[in-house]
Design a protein around this motif. Sequence first.
Motif, short mmCIF file in Angstrom:
data_model
loop_
_atom_site.label_atom_id
_atom_site.label_comp_id
_atom_site.label_asym_id
_atom_site.label_seq_id
_atom_site.Cartn_x
_atom_site.Cartn_y
_atom_site.Cartn_z
N PHE A 1 1.77 10.77 -1.41
CA PHE A 1 1.76 11.50 -0.17
C PHE A 1 3.40 11.58 0.26
O PHE A 1 4.13 11.00 1.40
N ALA A 2 4.21 12.33 -0.40
CA ALA A 2 5.52 12.37 -0.58
C ALA A 2 6.11 13.20 0.69
O ALA A 2 7.22 12.73 1.32
N ALA A 3 5.15 13.89 1.23
CA ALA A 3 5.61 14.79 2.45
C ALA A 3 4.94 14.18 3.76
O ALA A 3 4.61 14.94 4.51
N TRP A 4 4.74 12.85 3.77
CA TRP A 4 3.96 12.41 5.12
C TRP A 4 5.04 12.47 6.33
O TRP A 4 6.26 12.47 6.06
N CYS A 5 4.29 12.36 7.20
CA CYS A 5 4.98 12.25 8.63
C CYS A 5 4.08 11.50 9.45
O CYS A 5 2.74 11.37 9.48
N HIS A 6 4.73 10.72 10.57
CA HIS A 6 4.10 9.96 11.60
C HIS A 6 3.79 10.90 12.66
O HIS A 6 4.69 11.23 13.51
N ILE B 1 0.96 -1.17 0.14
CA ILE B 1 0.06 -0.05 -0.09
C ILE B 1 0.82 1.24 -0.09
O ILE B 1 0.59 2.28 -0.70
N ILE B 2 1.93 1.25 0.88
CA ILE B 2 2.84 2.53 0.95
C ILE B 2 3.47 2.63 -0.43
O ILE B 2 3.58 3.71 -1.06
N GLU B 3 3.79 1.51 -1.01
CA GLU B 3 4.58 1.58 -2.45
C GLU B 3 3.71 2.22 -3.42
O GLU B 3 4.03 3.05 -4.04
N VAL B 4 2.12 2.13 -3.26
CA VAL B 4 1.42 2.61 -4.38
C VAL B 4 1.00 3.86 -4.22
O VAL B 4 1.12 4.81 -5.02
N ILE B 5 0.72 3.99 -2.72
CA ILE B 5 0.03 5.46 -2.47
C ILE B 5 1.26 6.40 -2.16
O ILE B 5 0.99 7.75 -1.97
N GLY B 6 2.57 5.85 -1.63
CA GLY B 6 3.62 6.73 -1.50
C GLY B 6 4.13 7.75 -2.42
O GLY B 6 4.15 9.07 -1.72
#
Length: 149
Positions: free
Chosen positions: A13-18, A5-10
């Motif tokens: 959402f390039a500027a994601w943060c936890h 999922i991360i690979e597909v939507i990454g």
Amino acid sequence: LHLAIIEVIGPYFAAWCHLLCVWHVAQLVAKHVKHIFGAAVTGKRGGPDSEKRWNRYIRKLWSTAKRSDIQSIPDLPAEWEEMRGMITDLQKNDLASGSIEAVLTWFGKPGLDDDNWGTLWGRRKQFCSCFTHSRFTLGEARAGARAST
């Protein structure tokens, strides 16, 4: 599956943060800090008002973390120092249950631990609302939900 999922939507959402849940942060603070507040909390030193001091402390943490006004960012270091001061006051007044050095190290110090992720201050941008309020989240919808153990 999670990595797929991360690979597909990454890329979208390039500027994601936890981000961290304030409720869970408060639980960590209780685990690392509450014991030094003493008597009513742990059955040790601290005097009859130790529960009141702890409640004042945790309310200060919540109010600081939940303030979402971006204008309050410059005030955050002073508020953090105020919370550190609440801990050092315990020692000054001989009310601390044990050594406060490890607690203060874990809690972190503005200016010193700004980028130290091993401290709570170093992670402030992950849970203080003045930093996180404008973030899009895909997190759990239930407030205060607990993970099963």
